[in-house]
Design a protein around this motif. Structure first.
Motif, mmCIF file in Angstrom:
data_model
loop_
_atom_site.group_PDB
_atom_site.id
_atom_site.type_symbol
_atom_site.label_atom_id
_atom_site.label_comp_id
_atom_site.label_asym_id
_atom_site.label_seq_id
_atom_site.Cartn_x
_atom_site.Cartn_y
_atom_site.Cartn_z
ATOM 1 N N SER A 177 -6.374 1.221 0.203
ATOM 2 C CA SER A 177 -5.899 1.640 1.522
ATOM 3 C C SER A 177 -7.022 1.697 2.541
ATOM 4 O O SER A 177 -6.791 1.493 3.743
ATOM 5 C CB SER A 177 -5.214 3.016 1.424
ATOM 6 O OG SER A 177 -6.162 4.044 1.180
ATOM 7 N N PHE A 178 -8.254 1.957 2.101
ATOM 8 C CA PHE A 178 -9.385 2.027 3.024
ATOM 9 C C PHE A 178 -10.125 0.691 3.132
ATOM 10 O O PHE A 178 -10.809 0.442 4.126
ATOM 11 C CB PHE A 178 -10.365 3.120 2.581
ATOM 12 C CG PHE A 178 -9.891 4.501 2.896
ATOM 13 C CD1 PHE A 178 -10.116 5.056 4.145
ATOM 14 C CD2 PHE A 178 -9.197 5.238 1.960
ATOM 15 C CE1 PHE A 178 -9.669 6.333 4.453
ATOM 16 C CE2 PHE A 178 -8.734 6.521 2.255
ATOM 17 C CZ PHE A 178 -8.970 7.068 3.500
ATOM 18 N N ARG A 179 -9.962 -0.138 2.132
ATOM 19 C CA ARG A 179 -10.633 -1.443 2.172
ATOM 20 C C ARG A 179 -9.990 -2.359 3.204
ATOM 21 O O ARG A 179 -10.697 -3.086 3.922
ATOM 22 C CB ARG A 179 -10.578 -2.083 0.789
ATOM 23 C CG ARG A 179 -11.375 -3.365 0.683
ATOM 24 C CD ARG A 179 -11.398 -3.870 -0.742
ATOM 25 N NE ARG A 179 -12.212 -5.078 -0.866
ATOM 26 C CZ ARG A 179 -12.407 -5.727 -2.004
ATOM 27 N NH1 ARG A 179 -11.851 -5.271 -3.135
ATOM 28 N NH2 ARG A 179 -13.149 -6.811 -2.032
ATOM 29 N N ASN A 180 -8.678 -2.360 3.264
ATOM 30 C CA ASN A 180 -7.940 -3.164 4.236
ATOM 31 C C ASN A 180 -6.925 -2.263 4.928
ATOM 32 O O ASN A 180 -6.229 -1.482 4.270
ATOM 33 C CB ASN A 180 -7.220 -4.332 3.564
ATOM 34 C CG ASN A 180 -8.174 -5.322 2.925
ATOM 35 O OD1 ASN A 180 -8.986 -5.946 3.601
ATOM 36 N ND2 ASN A 180 -8.100 -5.457 1.608
ATOM 37 N N ARG A 181 -6.844 -2.381 6.242
ATOM 38 C CA ARG A 181 -5.934 -1.540 7.012
ATOM 39 C C ARG A 181 -4.494 -1.736 6.540
ATOM 40 O O ARG A 181 -3.993 -2.866 6.506
ATOM 41 C CB ARG A 181 -6.037 -1.887 8.497
ATOM 42 C CG ARG A 181 -5.130 -1.061 9.396
ATOM 43 C CD ARG A 181 -5.287 -1.504 10.845
ATOM 44 N NE ARG A 181 -4.334 -0.828 11.720
ATOM 45 C CZ ARG A 181 -4.529 0.368 12.250
ATOM 46 N NH1 ARG A 181 -5.644 1.020 11.987
ATOM 47 N NH2 ARG A 181 -3.622 0.918 13.034
#
Length: 289
Positions: A177-181
């Motif tokens: 979830s934080f690696r790609n919006r």
């Protein structure tokens, strides 16, 4: 020679009336027919793995509700290591979390195969956790940190390993979830990321409870181990379901006519309130540790 009347009929002066077929009568759709057909089509479009997770989550939730009835009939303490509270709360918690994560992870930008594999393993782990806790509740013995017999030790260790698997799976989702919006309407990326961030607090507090209890059990303080988890329970409970409530709120706001800026402000306020509750529970854990 043709008859005058026959010539007139042939040239168009007089024609017999044409035979017309009445239009076929189309029955009016029954109320809700289109809606029902659309719902069935939407359900068929859901991946089989998601159906499995939804169904498993529903069964676990019903199990929790059923044991609430058992508690009402059988009675007994609500608190303590041996109580009907555990199959109730764990059944409801794991069931609702499984359903919520199946939906929330659809907004994550991860591969379909990876997401399917993680969800199926997560569903199986949820069944193992709730099943072991429910079994021990019916046996009238503690489920966690119970090393009294070889069977109790096996159940306790299985639950501990299952908890470790949960930590790994949910951490992978959180990192994604934080690696790609995340995708979704206004406020959904914030809700998904905040929900997973707060969920990590629940995982860490749960791991801390198990670790402390195991140390006390191994050093011969069995009774103290059962009560050692009390300070961290509020923190664990408060931080566990943000990943369900915050995305649900974002989804509801997307159905309103409010502007994107207004919806985003509401989501920031909701995240702030939930974070404050987590900080308060953490302060309580530190003061009562």
């Amino acid at each position: 020679m043709d008859h005058p009347e026959s010539l007139a009929e042939h040239r168009g002066g007089t024609h017999p009336p044409a035979l017309t077929t009445p239009p076929a009568t189309v029955p009016a759709p029954r109320p809700g027919h289109r809606e029902g057909r659309g719902a069935r089509a939407a359900w068929r479009a859901v991946r089989p793995s998601e159906r499995l997770c939804h169904g498993t989550g529903a069964v676990l939730t019903l199990s929790g509700l059923a044991h609430l009835v058992v508690f009402a009939v059988d009675g007994g303490p609500w608190d303590g290591p041996v109580s009907w509270r555990k199959p109730v709360t764990f059944g409801l918690s794991f069931g609702l979390t499984l359903i919520a994560l199946t939906w929330v992870t659809s907004y994550l930008r991860v591969g379909a195969r990876l997401r399917t594999a993680l969800l199926v393993v997560f569903a199986a782990d949820c069944v193992v956790e709730v099943g072991g806790i429910t079994l021990q509740a019916w046996r009238r013995v503690p489920s966690h940190l119970n090393m009294e017999t070889a069977f109790d030790t096996a159940v306790s260790m299985t639950l501990a390993v299952g908890g470790g698997v949960l930590v790994v799976l949910l951490t992978v989702f959180a990192v994604a979830s934080f690696r790609n919006r995340p995708a979704g309407p206004t406020g959904m990326p914030l809700a998904v990321r905040s929900g997973f961030a707060i969920l990590l607090v629940a995982l860490l507090s749960g791991a801390a409870m198990i670790a402390r209890g195991v140390v006390l059990t191994r050093t011969g303080h069995q009774e103290a181990a059962y009560h050692s988890t009390a300070p961290l329970k509020p923190l664990h409970g408060v931080s566990l379901h943000a990943v369900l409530v915050l995305p649900a709120l974002a989804g509801l706001l997307s159905r309103t006519s409010w502007s994107g800026r207004t919806r985003l402000r509401i989501m920031y306020a909701a995240v702030g309130c939930w974070s404050a509750a987590v900080l308060g529970a953490a302060a309580w854990a530190v003061l009562t540790w």
